[in-house]
Design a protein around this motif. Structure first.
Motif, PDB file in Angstrom:
ATOM      1  N   ASP A 161      -2.871   2.971   1.586  1.00 51.50           N
ATOM      2  CA  ASP A 161      -4.248   3.204   2.025  1.00 51.50           C
ATOM      3  C   ASP A 161      -4.972   1.900   2.363  1.00 51.50           C
ATOM      4  OD1 ASP A 161      -3.996   5.939   1.837  1.00 51.50           O
ATOM      5  OD2 ASP A 161      -4.919   6.071  -0.145  1.00 51.50           O
ATOM      6  N   ASP A 162      -4.611   0.823   1.700  1.00 49.93           N
ATOM      7  CA  ASP A 162      -5.248  -0.472   1.967  1.00 49.93           C
ATOM      8  C   ASP A 162      -4.916  -1.006   3.359  1.00 49.93           C
ATOM      9  OD1 ASP A 162      -6.216  -0.313  -0.588  1.00 49.93           O
ATOM     10  OD2 ASP A 162      -4.903  -1.868  -1.408  1.00 49.93           O
ATOM     11  N   THR A 163      -3.840  -0.509   3.955  1.00 49.73           N
ATOM     12  CA  THR A 163      -3.413  -1.023   5.258  1.00 49.73           C
ATOM     13  C   THR A 163      -4.031  -0.258   6.424  1.00 49.73           C
ATOM     14  OG1 THR A 163      -1.454   0.401   5.424  1.00 49.73           O
ATOM     15  CG2 THR A 163      -1.191  -1.722   4.281  1.00 49.73           C
ATOM     16  N   LYS A 164      -4.753   0.809   6.161  1.00 51.35           N
ATOM     17  CA  LYS A 164      -5.334   1.626   7.238  1.00 51.35           C
ATOM     18  C   LYS A 164      -6.160   0.748   8.173  1.00 51.35           C
ATOM     19  CE  LYS A 164      -4.032   5.708   5.735  1.00 51.35           C
ATOM     20  NZ  LYS A 164      -2.832   6.272   6.207  1.00 51.35           N
ATOM     21  N   GLY A 165      -5.886   0.887   9.462  1.00 44.83           N
ATOM     22  CA  GLY A 165      -6.645   0.157  10.458  1.00 44.83           C
ATOM     23  C   GLY A 165      -6.218  -1.284  10.674  1.00 44.83           C
ATOM     24  N   THR A 166      -5.134  -1.701  10.020  1.00 42.73           N
ATOM     25  CA  THR A 166      -4.639  -3.058  10.209  1.00 42.73           C
ATOM     26  C   THR A 166      -3.257  -2.997  10.846  1.00 42.73           C
ATOM     27  OG1 THR A 166      -3.458  -3.261   8.100  1.00 42.73           O
ATOM     28  CG2 THR A 166      -5.833  -3.754   8.070  1.00 42.73           C
ATOM     29  N   LEU A 167      -2.778  -4.118  11.315  1.00 40.51           N
ATOM     30  CA  LEU A 167      -1.434  -4.138  11.893  1.00 40.51           C
ATOM     31  C   LEU A 167      -0.368  -3.886  10.830  1.00 40.51           C
ATOM     32  CD1 LEU A 167       0.561  -6.952  11.659  1.00 40.51           C
ATOM     33  CD2 LEU A 167      -1.509  -7.877  12.621  1.00 40.51           C
ATOM     34  N   TYR A 168      -0.720  -4.063   9.572  1.00 42.84           N
ATOM     35  CA  TYR A 168       0.251  -3.859   8.495  1.00 42.84           C
ATOM     36  C   TYR A 168       0.490  -2.380   8.199  1.00 42.84           C
ATOM     37  CZ  TYR A 168      -0.622  -8.754   8.331  1.00 42.84           C
ATOM     38  OH  TYR A 168      -0.754 -10.069   8.707  1.00 42.84           O
ATOM     39  N   GLU A 169      -0.387  -1.514   8.693  1.00 41.31           N
ATOM     40  CA  GLU A 169      -0.172  -0.073   8.544  1.00 41.31           C
ATOM     41  C   GLU A 169       1.141   0.324   9.209  1.00 41.31           C
ATOM     42  OE1 GLU A 169      -2.578   4.104   9.354  1.00 41.31           O
ATOM     43  OE2 GLU A 169      -3.283   2.269  10.324  1.00 41.31           O
ATOM     44  N   SER A 170       1.409  -0.221  10.396  1.00 40.91           N
ATOM     45  CA  SER A 170       2.651   0.111  11.092  1.00 40.91           C
ATOM     46  C   SER A 170       3.864  -0.472  10.371  1.00 40.91           C
ATOM     47  CB  SER A 170       2.604  -0.386  12.539  1.00 40.91           C
ATOM     48  OG  SER A 170       2.570  -1.806  12.592  1.00 40.91           O
ATOM     49  N   HIS A 171       3.713  -1.635   9.764  1.00 38.94           N
ATOM     50  CA  HIS A 171       4.824  -2.227   9.009  1.00 38.94           C
ATOM     51  C   HIS A 171       5.146  -1.380   7.784  1.00 38.94           C
ATOM     52  CE1 HIS A 171       5.660  -6.060  11.027  1.00 38.94           C
ATOM     53  NE2 HIS A 171       4.380  -6.014  11.393  1.00 38.94           N
ATOM     54  N   PHE A 172       4.109  -0.890   7.106  1.00 41.68           N
ATOM     55  CA  PHE A 172       4.357  -0.044   5.938  1.00 41.68           C
ATOM     56  C   PHE A 172       5.070   1.244   6.344  1.00 41.68           C
ATOM     57  CE2 PHE A 172       1.948  -1.296   1.935  1.00 41.68           C
ATOM     58  CZ  PHE A 172       2.016  -2.640   2.212  1.00 41.68           C
ATOM     59  N   ALA A 173       4.639   1.856   7.450  1.00 42.95           N
ATOM     60  CA  ALA A 173       5.316   3.068   7.931  1.00 42.95           C
ATOM     61  C   ALA A 173       6.771   2.747   8.264  1.00 42.95           C
ATOM     62  CB  ALA A 173       4.589   3.627   9.155  1.00 42.95           C
ATOM     63  N   TRP A 174       7.017   1.609   8.899  1.00 39.05           N
ATOM     64  CA  TRP A 174       8.369   1.154   9.251  1.00 39.05           C
ATOM     65  C   TRP A 174       9.214   0.975   7.992  1.00 39.05           C
ATOM     66  CZ3 TRP A 174      10.910   0.281  13.821  1.00 39.05           C
ATOM     67  CH2 TRP A 174      12.014  -0.583  13.818  1.00 39.05           C
TER      68      TRP A 174
END
Length: 121
Positions: free
Chosen positions: A54-67
């Protein structure tokens, strides 16, 4: 009753939060890589992904976490299939392909992280 809806957009993450997420993302890639030697680190990595997602929402790291999460689950699925089919020898091929695919995903993700780019998920 007075139902007031807060229409203010979510504030952009501050620099300290982004730096923290950047470091956490790197640590998770390292833990995933280390799971080839110490298997438990892969589980630790995916737990960290889910806890901090949830902390990554709206950041480029959101896609890394999904990956990273997808890498873990697909790799685990193919590892299970590989172990189940080892008795007919095709399992060894599946396990080798799974290892190569997982290494590819970790390296590709880490390189994109290093370049400050999101992952195409």
């Amino acid at each position: 009753m007075n139902d007031v809806v807060d229409a203010t957009p979510n504030p952009a993450p501050d620099a300290a939060k982004l730096e923290s997420l950047k470091q956490l993302t790197m640590i998770i890639y390292i833990l995933q890589a280390a799971s080839f030697v110490v298997g438990i680190t892969g589980i630790v990595a995916v737990v960290m992904n889910y806890v901090k997602r949830d902390d990554t929402k709206g950041t480029l790291y959101e896609s890394h976490f999904a990956w990273q999460i997808r890498t873990f689950w697909w790799s685990l699925l193919w590892a299970v299939v590989g172990f189940i089919t080892m008795f007919v020898l095709v399992g060894f091929v599946i396990l080798a392909a799974d290892a190569v695919w997982t290494i590819y995903r970790i390296v590709k993700g880490f390189l994109s992280w290093n370049d400050g780019k999101p992952m195409a998920v």
